[in-house]
Each structure stands twice: as structure tokens, then as C-alpha cells.
Design an enzyme around this catalytic site. Structure first.
Site, PDB file in Angstrom:
ATOM      1  N   GLU A  15      -2.212  66.631  84.480  1.00  0.00           N
ATOM      2  CA  GLU A  15      -3.253  67.080  85.077  1.00  0.00           C
ATOM      3  C   GLU A  15      -3.778  67.714  84.812  1.00  0.00           C
ATOM      4  O   GLU A  15      -3.310  68.792  83.650  1.00  0.00           O
ATOM      5  CB  GLU A  15      -2.886  67.433  86.628  1.00  0.00           C
ATOM      6  CG  GLU A  15      -1.711  66.290  87.574  1.00  0.00           C
ATOM      7  CD  GLU A  15      -2.984  65.038  87.556  1.00  0.00           C
ATOM      8  OE1 GLU A  15      -4.207  65.105  87.242  1.00  0.00           O
ATOM      9  OE2 GLU A  15      -2.037  64.060  87.848  1.00  0.00           O
ATOM     10  N   HIS A  58      -1.755  61.608  91.477  1.00  0.00           N
ATOM     11  CA  HIS A  58      -2.237  62.602  90.382  1.00  0.00           C
ATOM     12  C   HIS A  58      -1.874  63.693  90.981  1.00  0.00           C
ATOM     13  O   HIS A  58      -2.268  65.118  90.731  1.00  0.00           O
ATOM     14  CB  HIS A  58      -3.641  62.227  91.394  1.00  0.00           C
ATOM     15  CG  HIS A  58      -4.904  61.732  91.314  1.00  0.00           C
ATOM     16  ND1 HIS A  58      -5.428  61.618  90.198  1.00  0.00           N
ATOM     17  CD2 HIS A  58      -5.444  61.197  92.545  1.00  0.00           C
ATOM     18  CE1 HIS A  58      -6.355  60.444  90.562  1.00  0.00           C
ATOM     19  NE2 HIS A  58      -6.417  60.234  91.815  1.00  0.00           N
TER      20      HIS A  58
END
Length: 586
Positions: free
Chosen positions: A31, A170
């Protein structure tokens, strides 16, 4: 008599390859604060080490990026500045990750993205880039899955298709676990093709099919010129339409290992001929491609097939205007915003505008004489209740004028209203609602910026421009109301005035219709705008208008939104609307 005896020689283990069940894979995900490895930082690393279907270990850590995390990224991933405050910096994390991955084959979904960040940080810290073999599950999925099985190769789509035990969200470790399940499922699929070793797996992605090899002769008669190519079946039906600056080279690439898209390989199996259409310039080829796709609607083209299906947000022309979603632009006094690719996107933009301007949301036509009870929006202070006679046409007209200005010129009030609402929702920990507003704002501002850019050109009756050609001549185009009316190449050394006059005289006659796109589709006008923005282009004539954008237009706000969305670690999507933390845009 000479006797020749062939003696078989057993190959070495290197030649046999490494069986897939003996390969150690490190499946990893990152990320980040944005999409550019050169400009943005890593906020989280997650990795899973597997061999023979067995999990050998996991690696997961947040990373202090050394900079604020953009609010849109926080809404997307749930990673906040507070969470990474006590996290180690990348200088401490990177050596541990490289040691975890040492000797393994690296696997990532959209590997160039994740590996690009790892290599950039290695360069920053003086480490050699990882030399591990790499497998990209996106490439592998595109090779073995057809469009009938999955609509795209996003991780969320593949995880759902293969029923992964972990849903991508995510966050790095969760996404890495989901990618492990996808990898194992894809390895099972390629086993049917005889792929049993790591070397065969890597070669499988790039190997041309038998149909590709057999039909290479279809490119033999294609010229090396700019233009459009049409793959056709035995009945002459268009299967796929494309364009290129060099038709021969582009068409030949479809029959090589570089073409890995499953749907295109399927199309090649059906194709019986390639019909070339030579064009004068690259821009003409691009425009012709769009027009042909819109007319023929080839089933193997994904984009530009249905230009007529766009929708518009309309501020109606009546005493008390309202916002309506329509499919047709009429020659009336209404104001239009668009085009949108779906009614849902138009509804998102409408909701954003309603947040800033207290327009009525009822659907019936109202007149100054209409009298009926007001709805709950009046009690909430979001409508002046013209239906009940509490607001006359002059008072309501000021709101309509504000909406018209926000749609055509300055979307700043919409931006400010949604920004304030996002801040309030985030303070109340209503993160899912904040994410919905974020997406609505992005749709509104991006559409407004696009329409203003389109109108800057479609409002000009005639524009003539030229760009340098490779042979020293000039590519010249005549554009009328945003539509390409003529294209030609002026030879080197020719006098420009007579040549331009002749091109203008033979150009297509364009009669503009109503609305922001009076003569061509949005994609065609955008192609022309990109060409006008390219280096070396010179304006020859501009007649009947001024090529300009609003001083306080949407472009300035779109840049902020694009930067915020830049870090969305997804293939073509801003991310799911999930209960994540949100904060106001800065």
C-alpha cells in the site's frame, strides 16, 4: 556402408526445469501514498511465503512514509497518519523484506507497480534491485481466462471468481493472501496446458498459440502506412478494429508472443482476413477508428462501441428548474453537464450538486400557480418549497443560476460543500458515507472539467492546425465544432497558403447541433484536443471563436482529485466504498 547410431543423452536438471510444487513463492502486496514510485512512499508491506500449496510464513508491517497520507488514500485503505506514526521507516523494513524473499520467486498482482516501488527504494538506500524471478498474476490471468469467465483481471474479480478464502480490501497482507489463492487456482488451470515447471510457467505467458502461428499470413498484404485495420470473419463481419502509425508492424504483432490478451487470441482464431484502411495522418486514423467502432460495434472491441449510450445531467428549462438525467440533448434553453457513461455516474453528480445548491428534487413540472404540500426537504432546509408558494420564480431563479454556474463555469461551491460534509462525517466516524461523497465529488469535478475542455473546442466554427511530419512536411487538419473535417499532408517545401485553402475548401461541411457536443462524440473531440496539445502543433487559423477555458474552471480542482486518487492500488478502479477513515481535502 556407414552405420549411424543415435545415442540419447539425458538432459541436466537445469534443462528439466524446477517443478512448480518445489518452487518457493513469495506473494507480496504494497500500500502506498500514491501511484508513482518516484514521488510517493510505501505505507504497508504484506507477503506470504508458500511452497507446494503450504504456507511457510508471513511478513506484514506498516511503514512510516515520512509524509502525510492523502485523505483519499486513507478513505481507500484505512491507513491513517496515526497508525504509521510508530511504524518503522522503509530503511528498517526493506532489508527484512529482501531477506524474507531471498531465493524465492516473487509474485504480485500487477507486479510492475509493486516491484517498481521496491526497486525505487532499493536505489534510494543503496541496495541492488532484487534479481528474483517474477510472476505477475495479472498476465497469467489474461492468458488463461476468457472474457466470458471474468470481465476484467482485477484482484477482487479474480478472488471472487476463484472463491478465495480472503477478500481483498486494500490492506497489504489481506491482498497478498488473496493473491496466493488466485495464484494456486491459475497454476491448476495452466496444468491442463502441460505447464509443470517454473520455466514453463514463465514461457507460457508469452508463447504464441497455434492459431497465431497459422494465421501470420494475414499480415502479409498490409502496408506500412498510418491507418485503421479491421479483422473480419469469413462473412466479412468486423471482429476487431484498431489503428496504428504503421499498419503492417502493428498487425504482425497480433501473431507473436507479445499478444497475450485472451479475447484477442480468441478473435484471431475466428479471423479470416485483415482489411487495411490507409489514412493521411495519425490523427485521422484515430478518429476513423472511433467512428468505425461506433458504427460496426465489433464484439471484440471493448471501448467506444456504444457512443450513443451516454447520458447527461440536465437543468431543465421551466419556471422552477430541476436536475434531470436524460439521454438526449435538445435545442432548448436548458443547461447540460456530461456526457456520463452511466446513469449511476450522472446520479452521483446530481447528488453532489444538490449538496451545494437547494434545488427541488421532485419530478413533476411546477408553475407559479402550483400549490401542494411541501416535502421533507423543506423541513430539512434543502428546498425553498416553491410547490407550496413559499418561493417565487425570482428567489428560486437565484438557486438555478448558482447551479448553472457550477455546471458550466466554476464547480468550486460544489467542491467546498462536499469537502465540508466529508470533514463532518469523518469527525462523526461515518467513514462509509464520507467515501460515498468522495466518489460523488470526483465524478462531478472530472465530468465538469472534461465538458469545459470539450466546449473550448466545440464552440469554434473552424480551426486549422498543423504539426511537423517525419519527412519534413506538415500534417494539417481542419476542425469544425470539434469534429475532424479534413486531414492532409503538405509536402516539404510547399507553399502553405494555397495548400491550406484547398484543404479547407474540400473539408466536410459540418452543421452543428445543440449542446456541448454539437458535431462529434466526446472521444473524437478529445482525440483532437490531445493532438492540439502535443509538441510542435501550430495554429494556422481560428475562425468564429476563441479557444479558452473558464478562469475558475474545473481543471484546477480535478488536478487535486487526481492526485488524491493516484494512489488507489487497483486496476482501473478507485476502490470499494468501505468503512474507512476520511478527512477533508487539502
Amino acid at each position: 556402408m556407414v552405420i549411424v547410431v543415435e545415442i540419447g543423452v539425458q538432459g541436466t536438471l537445469d534443462e528439466l526445469g524446477t517443478p512448480l510444487d518445489q518452487v518457493t513463492f513469495v506473494v507480496f502486496d504494497l500500500e502506498t501514498t500514491g501511484g508513482s514510485a518516484a514521488e510517493h512512499a510505501i505505507t504497508e508491506i504484506g507477503a506470504v511465503k508458500v511452497r507446494g500449496g503450504e504456507v511457510l510464513g508471513e511478513f506484514a508491517t506498516l511503514v512510516d512514509p515520512g509524509r502525510p497520507i492523502p485523505p483519499f488514500i486513507t478513505v481507500l485503505t484505512g491507513i491513517t497518519d496515526v497508525m504509521v506514526t510508530a511504524a518503522p521507516p522503509i530503511a528498517q523494513v526493506l532489508p527484512s523484506f529482501l531477506e524474507f524473499a531471498r531465493g524465492a520467486t516473487l509474485v504480485a498482482h500487477n507486479a510492475p507497480f509493486d516491484l517498481g516501488f521496491i526497486k525505487a527504494r532499493c536505489a534510494d538506500l543503496g541496495y541492488p534491485p532484487p534479481a528474483n524471478p517474477v510472476v505477475d498474476t495479472v498476465d497469467l490471468a489474461r492468458r488463461v481466462l476468457t472474457r466470458d469467465e471474468v470481465p476484467n483481471s482485477k484482484l477482487s474479480t479474480l478472488a471472487a471468481h476463484f472463491r478465495s478464502a480472503t477478500e481483498p480490501c486494500h490492506r497489504a497482507l489481506a491482498d497478498a493472501r488473496a493473491t496466493v489463492d488466485v495464484l494456486h487456482a491459475l497454476i491448476e488451470r495452466v496444468g491442463a496446458y502441460g505447464v509443470a515447471t517454473l520455466e514453463e510457467l514463465k514461457g507460457f505467458v508469452r508463447a504464441p498459440t497455434a492459431e497465431q502461428k497459422r494465421k501470420r499470413h494475414l499480415a502479409a498484404a498490409v502496408p506500412s502506412s498510418p491507418g485503421v485495420y479491421v479483422f473480419e470473419d469469413a462473412r466479412g463481419e468486423a471482429l476487431y478494429i484498431g489503428k496504428s502509425g504503421d499498419l503492417r508492424q502493428r498487425v504482425r504483432s497480433y501473431f507473436t508472443a507479445s499478444e497475450t490478451r485472451p479475447r484477442i487470441r480468441e478473435m484471431i482464431g475466428i479471423a479470416e482476413r485483415v482489411r487495411p484502411i490507409v489514412c493521411a495522418t495519425g490523427l485521422e486514423a484515430e478518429v476513423r477508428e472511433l467512428r468505425l467502432i461506433g458504427a460496426a460495434k465489433p464484439r471484440y472491441n471493448r471501448r467506444s462501441r456504444f457512443p450513443e449510450k451516454v447520458v447527461w445531467l440536465k437543468l431543465t428549462d421551466e419556471p422552477f428548474p430541476r436536475l434531470s438525467i436524460v439521454r438526449e440533448v435538445k435545442a432548448d434553453q436548458a443547461t447540460y453537464l456530461g456526457p456520463f457513461t452511466s446513469a449511476r455516474a450522472a446520479d452521483d453528480a446530481r447528488a453532489a450538486l444538490h449538496e451545494a445548491v437547494p434545488l427541488r428534487q421532485c419530478t413533476e413540472r411546477l408553475t407559479p400557480r402550483t400549490r401542494r404540500p411541501a416535502c421533507v426537504l423543506f423541513e430539512m432546509g434543502r428546498c425553498g418549497a416553491p410547490c407550496e408558494g413559499r418561493q417565487d420564480t425570482d428567489a428560486y431563479g437565484r438557486h438555478a443560476a448558482d447551479a448553472r454556474a457550477a455546471m458550466e463555469a466554476d464547480p468550486g461551491p460544489v467542491f467546498s460543500a462536499l469537502e465540508a460534509r466529508m470533514a463532518r462525517l469523518a469527525a462523526e466516524q461515518r467513514y462509509e458515507e464520507a467515501a460515498v461523497d468522495r466518489d460523488r465529488l470526483a465524478v462531478y469535478v472530472r465530468t465538469a472539467a472534461r465538458m469545459q475542455r470539450l466546449r473550448s473546442l466545440t464552440g469554434i466554427p473552424q480551426l486549422v492546425a498543423a504539426s511537423p511530419a517525419f519527412d519534413g512536411g506538415w500534417d494539417i487538419h481542419v476542425v469544425r465544432h470539434g469534429r475532424l473535417a479534413a486531414a492532409g499532408v503538405m509536402p516539404r517545401g510547399a507553399h502553405p497558403v494555397p495548400y491550406v485553402d484547398a484543404l479547407v475548401a474540400t473539408a466536410e461541411t459540418v452543421v452543428p447541433g445543440p449542446g456541448p457536443l454539437p458535431a462529434a462524440g466526446a472521444e473524437e473531440t478529445e482525440c483532437i484536443l490531445r493532438w492540439l496539445d502535443s509538441p510542435g502543433v501550430r495554429l494556422v487559423r481560428v475562425e468564429g471563436g476563441v479557444w479558452s477555458l473558464p478562469a475558475r474552471g474545473a481543471a484546477r480542482l480535478k488536478a487535486r482529485i487526481d492526485r488524491a486518487y493516484d494512489g488507489a492500488h487497483a486496476l482501473g478502479a478507485p476502490g470499494p466504498r468501505s468503512p474507512r477513515e476520511g478527512r477533508p481535502l487539502r
